[in-house]
Design a protein around this motif. Structure first.
Motif, PDB file in Angstrom:
ATOM      1  N   THR A 105       0.823  -1.203   0.000  1.00 24.19           N
ATOM      2  CA  THR A 105       0.000   0.000   0.000  1.00 24.19           C
ATOM      3  C   THR A 105       0.856   1.251   0.000  1.00 24.19           C
ATOM      4  N   HIS A 106       0.595   2.126  -0.970  1.00 19.50           N
ATOM      5  CA  HIS A 106       1.249   3.431  -1.041  1.00 19.50           C
ATOM      6  C   HIS A 106       0.194   4.517  -0.876  1.00 19.50           C
ATOM      7  N   VAL A 107       0.594   5.639  -0.279  1.00 17.75           N
ATOM      8  CA  VAL A 107      -0.303   6.787  -0.121  1.00 17.75           C
ATOM      9  C   VAL A 107       0.227   7.941  -0.953  1.00 17.75           C
ATOM     10  N   LEU A 108      -0.657   8.571  -1.722  1.00 17.86           N
ATOM     11  CA  LEU A 108      -0.292   9.708  -2.557  1.00 17.86           C
ATOM     12  C   LEU A 108      -0.777  11.000  -1.901  1.00 17.86           C
ATOM     13  N   VAL A 109       0.163  11.872  -1.570  1.00 15.91           N
ATOM     14  CA  VAL A 109      -0.155  13.172  -0.988  1.00 15.91           C
ATOM     15  C   VAL A 109       0.126  14.248  -2.029  1.00 15.91           C
ATOM     16  N   ILE A 110      -0.921  14.948  -2.458  1.00 16.30           N
ATOM     17  CA  ILE A 110      -0.782  16.025  -3.441  1.00 16.30           C
ATOM     18  C   ILE A 110      -1.301  17.311  -2.813  1.00 16.30           C
ATOM     19  N   GLY A 111      -0.482  18.355  -2.838  1.00 19.66           N
ATOM     20  CA  GLY A 111      -0.905  19.625  -2.278  1.00 19.66           C
ATOM     21  C   GLY A 111       0.203  20.644  -2.351  1.00 19.66           C
ATOM     22  N   HIS A 112       0.142  21.623  -1.453  1.00 16.91           N
ATOM     23  CA  HIS A 112       1.154  22.677  -1.419  1.00 16.91           C
ATOM     24  C   HIS A 112       1.528  22.983   0.020  1.00 16.91           C
ATOM     25  N   GLN A 113       2.829  22.965   0.285  1.00 18.23           N
ATOM     26  CA  GLN A 113       3.351  23.218   1.626  1.00 18.23           C
ATOM     27  C   GLN A 113       2.662  22.311   2.650  1.00 18.23           C
ATOM     28  N   CYS A 114       2.619  21.041   2.294  1.00 15.34           N
ATOM     29  CA  CYS A 114       1.919  20.064   3.140  1.00 15.34           C
ATOM     30  C   CYS A 114       2.876  18.969   3.633  1.00 15.34           C
ATOM     31  N   ASP A 115       4.090  19.383   4.005  1.00 15.99           N
ATOM     32  CA  ASP A 115       5.060  18.428   4.534  1.00 15.99           C
ATOM     33  C   ASP A 115       4.531  17.701   5.774  1.00 15.99           C
ATOM     34  N   LYS A 116       3.768  18.432   6.588  1.00 19.97           N
ATOM     35  CA  LYS A 116       3.202  17.839   7.804  1.00 19.97           C
ATOM     36  C   LYS A 116       2.247  16.697   7.460  1.00 19.97           C
ATOM     37  N   VAL A 117       1.487  16.880   6.393  1.00 17.18           N
ATOM     38  CA  VAL A 117       0.548  15.839   5.951  1.00 17.18           C
ATOM     39  C   VAL A 117       1.315  14.595   5.515  1.00 17.18           C
ATOM     40  N   ALA A 118       2.366  14.790   4.725  1.00 20.99           N
ATOM     41  CA  ALA A 118       3.166  13.666   4.247  1.00 20.99           C
ATOM     42  C   ALA A 118       3.809  12.919   5.408  1.00 20.99           C
ATOM     43  N   SER A 119       4.284  13.669   6.404  1.00 23.35           N
ATOM     44  CA  SER A 119       4.907  13.040   7.572  1.00 23.35           C
ATOM     45  C   SER A 119       3.910  12.189   8.345  1.00 23.35           C
ATOM     46  N   THR A 120       2.693  12.694   8.480  1.00 16.50           N
ATOM     47  CA  THR A 120       1.653  11.926   9.167  1.00 16.50           C
ATOM     48  C   THR A 120       1.293  10.680   8.374  1.00 16.50           C
ATOM     49  N   ALA A 121       1.226  10.803   7.061  1.00 20.72           N
ATOM     50  CA  ALA A 121       0.908   9.654   6.212  1.00 20.72           C
ATOM     51  C   ALA A 121       1.956   8.552   6.342  1.00 20.72           C
ATOM     52  N   GLN A 122       3.202   8.945   6.591  1.00 13.66           N
ATOM     53  CA  GLN A 122       4.279   7.956   6.758  1.00 13.66           C
ATOM     54  C   GLN A 122       4.062   7.070   7.978  1.00 13.66           C
ATOM     55  N   THR A 123       3.293   7.563   8.946  1.00 12.12           N
ATOM     56  CA  THR A 123       3.087   6.799  10.186  1.00 12.12           C
ATOM     57  C   THR A 123       1.912   5.830  10.112  1.00 12.12           C
ATOM     58  N   LEU A 124       1.134   5.862   9.035  1.00  4.68           N
ATOM     59  CA  LEU A 124      -0.030   4.989   8.933  1.00  4.68           C
ATOM     60  C   LEU A 124       0.395   3.530   8.847  1.00  4.68           C
ATOM     61  N   SER A 125      -0.171   2.714   9.687  1.00  4.56           N
ATOM     62  CA  SER A 125       0.173   1.293   9.736  1.00  4.56           C
ATOM     63  C   SER A 125      -0.171   0.603   8.423  1.00  4.56           C
ATOM     64  N   GLY A 126       0.780  -0.160   7.902  1.00  8.23           N
ATOM     65  CA  GLY A 126       0.562  -0.905   6.670  1.00  8.23           C
ATOM     66  C   GLY A 126       0.997  -0.184   5.416  1.00  8.23           C
ATOM     67  N   VAL A 127       1.325   1.100   5.529  1.00  6.73           N
ATOM     68  CA  VAL A 127       1.779   1.876   4.366  1.00  6.73           C
ATOM     69  C   VAL A 127       3.291   1.727   4.236  1.00  6.73           C
ATOM     70  N   THR A 128       3.750   1.337   3.049  1.00  2.00           N
ATOM     71  CA  THR A 128       5.184   1.141   2.834  1.00  2.00           C
ATOM     72  C   THR A 128       5.854   2.324   2.147  1.00  2.00           C
ATOM     73  N   LYS A 129       5.065   3.144   1.443  1.00  3.97           N
ATOM     74  CA  LYS A 129       5.663   4.276   0.735  1.00  3.97           C
ATOM     75  C   LYS A 129       4.649   5.408   0.627  1.00  3.97           C
ATOM     76  N   VAL A 130       5.147   6.639   0.811  1.00  2.54           N
ATOM     77  CA  VAL A 130       4.331   7.834   0.614  1.00  2.54           C
ATOM     78  C   VAL A 130       4.891   8.599  -0.576  1.00  2.54           C
ATOM     79  N   LEU A 131       4.062   8.790  -1.598  1.00  2.94           N
ATOM     80  CA  LEU A 131       4.437   9.569  -2.772  1.00  2.94           C
ATOM     81  C   LEU A 131       3.998  11.007  -2.537  1.00  2.94           C
ATOM     82  N   PHE A 132       4.919  11.939  -2.656  1.00  3.41           N
ATOM     83  CA  PHE A 132       4.670  13.318  -2.249  1.00  3.41           C
ATOM     84  C   PHE A 132       4.839  14.263  -3.432  1.00  3.41           C
ATOM     85  N   VAL A 133       3.740  14.942  -3.802  1.00  8.05           N
ATOM     86  CA  VAL A 133       3.763  15.938  -4.869  1.00  8.05           C
ATOM     87  C   VAL A 133       3.399  17.280  -4.250  1.00  8.05           C
TER      88      VAL A 133
END
Length: 307
Positions: free
Chosen positions: A32-60
């Motif tokens: 499972t990968h999570v795609l984070v798309i937005g602007h100045q949302c580093d905090k969102v990407a960091s939180t997504a990295q902590t989700l159980s079962g997620v192996t990769k966060v793609l950050f745009v």
């Protein structure tokens, strides 16, 4: 087998619906990968990295994605879809706007509002305003799905996924102009643990002040039926129901709501339902755990004073 989950956020906070959508992805099985798309949302990407079962966060991260317009997000999803067999998003206003475009561009059928995963190609979704459940099987190579968050428990925040930064420039011609947001210190309706909702029985919008006072006592969000919204009592972002927000709080208090099918479809999964209505024949009493047949204009002030 790889699964891509579109993150739901406001460029500052990752919404709880994302963790619930990841739970659906875990039920399917696979990476499972999570795609984070937005602007100045580093905090969102960091939180997504902590989700159980997620192996990769793609950050745009780009200014052109700040408003997260469906036309722009769908282009990114389609561009990276080749690496995934499943593309998931919460059945929210964002997910319902983006994923149909993705499904059309990929020429596959979308699976909407999935509430249960039977197997890797078989799922359960509500039909007829939630009065029936359909078990559907998809033979598409890529499965594009919206997930009803109220049907899944959010995954824990004990993961440590890899972060991969991507660079995309949208080719969409849609431009963000402006938006009007309702600002409130109360919990967000879609994720609140307690919700107080009013219907046409409230009489007018001014009487919703009583519900707001009760909500403040309970630390609750305030919702409304479609009838109350259509009557102009409150704005449509407060609407709970089939064409509004689907909620499943621990406690749902329905005040002056008759209980039309459209409304029940949005809140019947609540853990405890309390109904206050002067009409003993109101359908809301059929789904309520506790019902009070009384004049709400007498009961509400007493209830607020007693809390």
């Amino acid at each position: 087998m790889a699964i891509l989950v579109l993150a739901e956020h406001d460029n500052d906070t990752l919404k709880a619906e994302t963790a619930k959508t990841v739970a659906a992805a875990k039920a399917i099985g696979g990476e499972t990968h999570v795609l984070v798309i937005g602007h100045q949302c580093d905090k969102v990407a960091s939180t997504a990295q902590t989700l159980s079962g997620v192996t990769k966060v793609l950050f745009v991260d780009s200014a052109e994605y700040q408003a997260q317009l469906a036309e722009n997000l769908s282009n990114v999803l389609v561009d990276i879809a080749a690496d995934y067999e499943y593309i998931l998003a919460a059945a929210s206003t964002t997910g319902k706007d983006v994923l149909p475009r993705v499904a059309a561009l990929l020429d596959v059928a979308q699976l909407s509002e999935v509430v249960e995963v039977i197997s890797s190609d078989t799922f359960v979704r509500p039909v007829y305003a939630g009065n029936a459940l359909a078990t559907v099987q998809s033979h598409d190579d890529k499965k594009v799905m919206t997930v009803r968050g109220s049907a899944f428990d959010a995954v824990a925040n004990d993961g440590s996924a890899e972060l991969m930064t991507l660079s995309y420039s949208t080719a969409a011609t849609t431009e963000f102009v402006s938006q009007e947001l309702t600002v409130s210190e109360r919990p967000e309706l879609a994720s609140a643990g307690v919700i107080v909702s009013g219907g046409r029985g409230m009489g007018n919008g001014e009487n919703f002040v009583m519900l707001e006072q009760l909500a403040d006592k309970l630390g609750a969000a305030v919702g409304a039926s479609r009838a109350a919204v259509d009557a102009g009592f409150v704005p449509n972002d407060m609407q709970v129901g089939q064409t509004g927000k689907i909620v499943a709080p621990d406690l749902y208090i329905a005040v002056g709501i008759s209980g039309a099918i459209q409304h029940l479809a949005g809140m019947k999964d609540s853990k405890i339902i309390v109904a206050i209505n002067k009409d003993p024949e109101a359908p809301i009493f059929q789904v309520a755990d506790y019902g009070l047949e009384a004049d709400l204009f007498k009961v509400l002030p007493e209830l607020i004073e007693s809390l």
